[in-house]
Design a protein around this motif. Structure first.
Motif, PDB file in Angstrom:
ATOM      1  N   SER A  41       5.674 -10.422  57.988  1.00 49.62           N
ATOM      2  CA  SER A  41       6.831 -10.246  57.452  1.00 49.62           C
ATOM      3  C   SER A  41       7.790  -9.397  57.892  1.00 49.62           C
ATOM      4  O   SER A  41       8.236  -8.584  57.244  1.00 49.62           O
ATOM      5  CB  SER A  41       6.547  -9.871  55.797  1.00 49.62           C
ATOM      6  OG  SER A  41       5.894 -10.880  55.369  1.00 49.62           O
ATOM      7  N   HIS A  42       7.674  -9.346  59.267  1.00 51.53           N
ATOM      8  CA  HIS A  42       9.064  -8.718  59.965  1.00 51.53           C
ATOM      9  C   HIS A  42      10.179  -9.265  60.180  1.00 51.53           C
ATOM     10  O   HIS A  42      10.170 -10.543  60.206  1.00 51.53           O
ATOM     11  CB  HIS A  42       8.181  -8.292  61.228  1.00 51.53           C
ATOM     12  CG  HIS A  42       7.349  -6.924  61.066  1.00 51.53           C
ATOM     13  ND1 HIS A  42       5.783  -7.192  61.003  1.00 51.53           N
ATOM     14  CD2 HIS A  42       7.472  -5.760  61.261  1.00 51.53           C
ATOM     15  CE1 HIS A  42       5.446  -6.047  60.780  1.00 51.53           C
ATOM     16  NE2 HIS A  42       6.208  -4.920  60.955  1.00 51.53           N
ATOM     17  N   GLU A  43      11.206  -8.491  60.725  1.00 48.02           N
ATOM     18  CA  GLU A  43      12.571  -9.280  61.348  1.00 48.02           C
ATOM     19  C   GLU A  43      12.940  -8.500  62.523  1.00 48.02           C
ATOM     20  O   GLU A  43      12.329  -7.137  62.649  1.00 48.02           O
ATOM     21  CB  GLU A  43      13.390  -9.126  60.053  1.00 48.02           C
ATOM     22  CG  GLU A  43      13.980  -7.897  59.500  1.00 48.02           C
ATOM     23  CD  GLU A  43      14.598  -7.996  58.356  1.00 48.02           C
ATOM     24  OE1 GLU A  43      14.816  -8.921  57.605  1.00 48.02           O
ATOM     25  OE2 GLU A  43      15.242  -6.892  57.868  1.00 48.02           O
ATOM     26  N   VAL A  44      13.881  -9.236  63.086  1.00 47.40           N
ATOM     27  CA  VAL A  44      14.284  -8.962  64.579  1.00 47.40           C
ATOM     28  C   VAL A  44      15.625  -8.695  64.085  1.00 47.40           C
ATOM     29  O   VAL A  44      16.295  -9.594  63.829  1.00 47.40           O
ATOM     30  CB  VAL A  44      13.839  -9.835  65.536  1.00 47.40           C
ATOM     31  CG1 VAL A  44      14.398  -9.289  66.913  1.00 47.40           C
ATOM     32  CG2 VAL A  44      12.245  -9.973  65.758  1.00 47.40           C
ATOM     33  N   LEU A  45      16.184  -7.390  64.681  1.00 52.67           N
ATOM     34  CA  LEU A  45      17.545  -7.297  64.377  1.00 52.67           C
ATOM     35  C   LEU A  45      18.162  -6.866  65.974  1.00 52.67           C
ATOM     36  O   LEU A  45      17.649  -6.239  66.548  1.00 52.67           O
ATOM     37  CB  LEU A  45      18.086  -6.040  63.744  1.00 52.67           C
ATOM     38  CG  LEU A  45      17.701  -6.627  62.212  1.00 52.67           C
ATOM     39  CD1 LEU A  45      16.400  -5.905  61.954  1.00 52.67           C
ATOM     40  CD2 LEU A  45      18.669  -5.737  61.218  1.00 52.67           C
ATOM     41  N   VAL A  46      19.559  -7.312  66.371  1.00 52.60           N
ATOM     42  CA  VAL A  46      20.161  -6.874  67.516  1.00 52.60           C
ATOM     43  C   VAL A  46      21.521  -6.469  67.107  1.00 52.60           C
ATOM     44  O   VAL A  46      22.147  -7.250  65.995  1.00 52.60           O
ATOM     45  CB  VAL A  46      20.309  -8.185  68.439  1.00 52.60           C
ATOM     46  CG1 VAL A  46      18.726  -8.463  69.023  1.00 52.60           C
ATOM     47  CG2 VAL A  46      20.833  -9.506  67.813  1.00 52.60           C
ATOM     48  N   ASP A  47      22.210  -5.835  67.852  1.00 49.56           N
ATOM     49  CA  ASP A  47      23.500  -5.212  67.495  1.00 49.56           C
ATOM     50  C   ASP A  47      24.799  -6.480  67.964  1.00 49.56           C
ATOM     51  O   ASP A  47      25.652  -6.734  67.301  1.00 49.56           O
ATOM     52  CB  ASP A  47      23.772  -4.139  68.387  1.00 49.56           C
ATOM     53  CG  ASP A  47      23.633  -4.142  69.791  1.00 49.56           C
ATOM     54  OD1 ASP A  47      23.017  -5.025  70.127  1.00 49.56           O
ATOM     55  OD2 ASP A  47      24.295  -3.363  70.488  1.00 49.56           O
ATOM     56  N   SER A  48      24.194  -7.167  68.914  1.00 48.57           N
ATOM     57  CA  SER A  48      24.999  -8.254  69.108  1.00 48.57           C
ATOM     58  C   SER A  48      24.203  -9.562  70.020  1.00 48.57           C
ATOM     59  O   SER A  48      23.236  -9.285  70.355  1.00 48.57           O
ATOM     60  CB  SER A  48      26.252  -8.072  70.180  1.00 48.57           C
ATOM     61  OG  SER A  48      25.767  -7.433  71.465  1.00 48.57           O
ATOM     62  N   TRP A  49      24.772 -10.713  70.007  1.00 52.36           N
ATOM     63  CA  TRP A  49      24.050 -11.817  70.720  1.00 52.36           C
ATOM     64  C   TRP A  49      24.799 -12.619  71.387  1.00 52.36           C
ATOM     65  O   TRP A  49      25.853 -13.138  71.039  1.00 52.36           O
ATOM     66  CB  TRP A  49      23.227 -12.809  69.398  1.00 52.36           C
ATOM     67  CG  TRP A  49      22.368 -13.604  70.064  1.00 52.36           C
ATOM     68  CD1 TRP A  49      22.598 -14.896  70.122  1.00 52.36           C
ATOM     69  CD2 TRP A  49      21.015 -13.376  70.673  1.00 52.36           C
ATOM     70  NE1 TRP A  49      21.454 -15.862  70.865  1.00 52.36           N
ATOM     71  CE2 TRP A  49      20.501 -14.610  71.449  1.00 52.36           C
ATOM     72  CE3 TRP A  49      20.284 -12.311  70.923  1.00 52.36           C
ATOM     73  CZ2 TRP A  49      19.439 -14.682  72.118  1.00 52.36           C
ATOM     74  CZ3 TRP A  49      19.023 -12.430  71.645  1.00 52.36           C
ATOM     75  CH2 TRP A  49      18.679 -13.596  71.916  1.00 52.36           C
ATOM     76  N   PRO A  50      24.577 -13.138  72.692  1.00 53.16           N
ATOM     77  CA  PRO A  50      23.292 -12.633  73.248  1.00 53.16           C
ATOM     78  C   PRO A  50      23.171 -11.480  74.290  1.00 53.16           C
ATOM     79  O   PRO A  50      22.206 -11.427  74.680  1.00 53.16           O
ATOM     80  CB  PRO A  50      23.205 -14.200  74.206  1.00 53.16           C
ATOM     81  CG  PRO A  50      24.505 -14.562  74.447  1.00 53.16           C
ATOM     82  CD  PRO A  50      25.361 -14.170  73.144  1.00 53.16           C
ATOM     83  N   TYR A  51      24.136 -10.991  74.231  1.00 51.34           N
ATOM     84  CA  TYR A  51      24.273  -9.745  75.236  1.00 51.34           C
ATOM     85  C   TYR A  51      24.228  -8.518  74.115  1.00 51.34           C
ATOM     86  O   TYR A  51      24.980  -7.889  73.499  1.00 51.34           O
ATOM     87  CB  TYR A  51      25.506  -9.553  75.983  1.00 51.34           C
ATOM     88  CG  TYR A  51      25.891 -10.926  76.677  1.00 51.34           C
ATOM     89  CD1 TYR A  51      24.926 -10.974  78.021  1.00 51.34           C
ATOM     90  CD2 TYR A  51      26.586 -11.842  76.376  1.00 51.34           C
ATOM     91  CE1 TYR A  51      25.169 -12.231  78.577  1.00 51.34           C
ATOM     92  CE2 TYR A  51      26.830 -13.022  77.223  1.00 51.34           C
ATOM     93  CZ  TYR A  51      26.109 -13.171  78.362  1.00 51.34           C
ATOM     94  OH  TYR A  51      25.988 -14.275  79.167  1.00 51.34           O
ATOM     95  N   PHE A  52      22.907  -8.136  73.944  1.00 56.58           N
ATOM     96  CA  PHE A  52      22.624  -6.888  73.082  1.00 56.58           C
ATOM     97  C   PHE A  52      22.448  -5.850  73.751  1.00 56.58           C
ATOM     98  O   PHE A  52      22.171  -5.689  74.995  1.00 56.58           O
ATOM     99  CB  PHE A  52      21.203  -7.347  72.333  1.00 56.58           C
ATOM    100  CG  PHE A  52      20.062  -7.385  73.274  1.00 56.58           C
ATOM    101  CD1 PHE A  52      19.287  -6.493  73.548  1.00 56.58           C
ATOM    102  CD2 PHE A  52      19.448  -8.690  73.626  1.00 56.58           C
ATOM    103  CE1 PHE A  52      18.199  -6.434  74.413  1.00 56.58           C
ATOM    104  CE2 PHE A  52      18.707  -8.781  74.609  1.00 56.58           C
ATOM    105  CZ  PHE A  52      17.845  -7.693  74.955  1.00 56.58           C
ATOM    106  N   GLY A  53      22.881  -4.650  72.935  1.00 60.26           N
ATOM    107  CA  GLY A  53      22.514  -3.272  73.583  1.00 60.26           C
ATOM    108  C   GLY A  53      21.432  -2.701  72.860  1.00 60.26           C
ATOM    109  O   GLY A  53      20.792  -1.854  73.445  1.00 60.26           O
ATOM    110  N   ILE A  54      20.938  -3.206  71.670  1.00 54.18           N
ATOM    111  CA  ILE A  54      19.841  -2.519  71.058  1.00 54.18           C
ATOM    112  C   ILE A  54      19.322  -3.592  70.101  1.00 54.18           C
ATOM    113  O   ILE A  54      19.582  -4.651  69.636  1.00 54.18           O
ATOM    114  CB  ILE A  54      20.203  -1.497  70.298  1.00 54.18           C
ATOM    115  CG1 ILE A  54      18.849  -0.701  69.774  1.00 54.18           C
ATOM    116  CG2 ILE A  54      20.984  -1.789  69.093  1.00 54.18           C
ATOM    117  CD1 ILE A  54      19.429   0.609  69.209  1.00 54.18           C
TER     118      ILE A  54
END
Length: 126
Positions: A41-54
């Motif tokens: 039950s985890h989730e994956v978060l990015v600051d932007s997609w597809p070019y992420f900084g974190i």
């Protein structure tokens, strides 16, 4: 922050993170788990997609039972830009100070960034 749920996005992220091993290892493990059925039950978060900084991985918020339990509120982070890390720690909904948490990461500068943000807010970091 954007939550990645699409299998194609998770696969692309996994391939991208593999290119930066070993510093991506804590995040990559969770990305692989989520892409393969997500039994934890985890989730994956990015600051932007597809070019992420974190990239941030965490237990889904609805799975938290005790806000003081920093073992269940483990965050794994990989960042390309220290500014993205500081922005994450300073004011996003992805990391809330209403719960105790611990951050896992293998990059130089992670500890210093956490210490800077905590001291600016008068918070204790162990």
């Amino acid at each position: 922050m954007l939550i990645l749920r699409c299998p194609a996005q998770l696969q692309l992220l996994e391939e991208t993170l593999r290119k930066s091993l070993p510093s991506t290892l804590p995040v990559l493990g969770t990305v692989m788990t989520v892409a393969r059925g997500n039994p934890a039950s985890h989730e994956v978060l990015v600051d932007s997609w597809p070019y992420f900084g974190i990239v941030l991985t965490r237990l889904r918020p609805e799975e938290h039972r005790d806000p003081r339990d920093y073992y269940t509120n483990q965050l794994a982070v990989f960042y390309r830009d220290k500014g993205a890390l500081q922005a994450l720690l300073e004011g996003t909904e992805a990391v809330t100070r209403a719960r105790a948490f611990q951050i896992l990461g293998m990059q130089d500068g992670l500890d210093e960034a956490v210490q800077e943000v905590a001291s600016a807010r008068g918070l204790k970091v162990e």
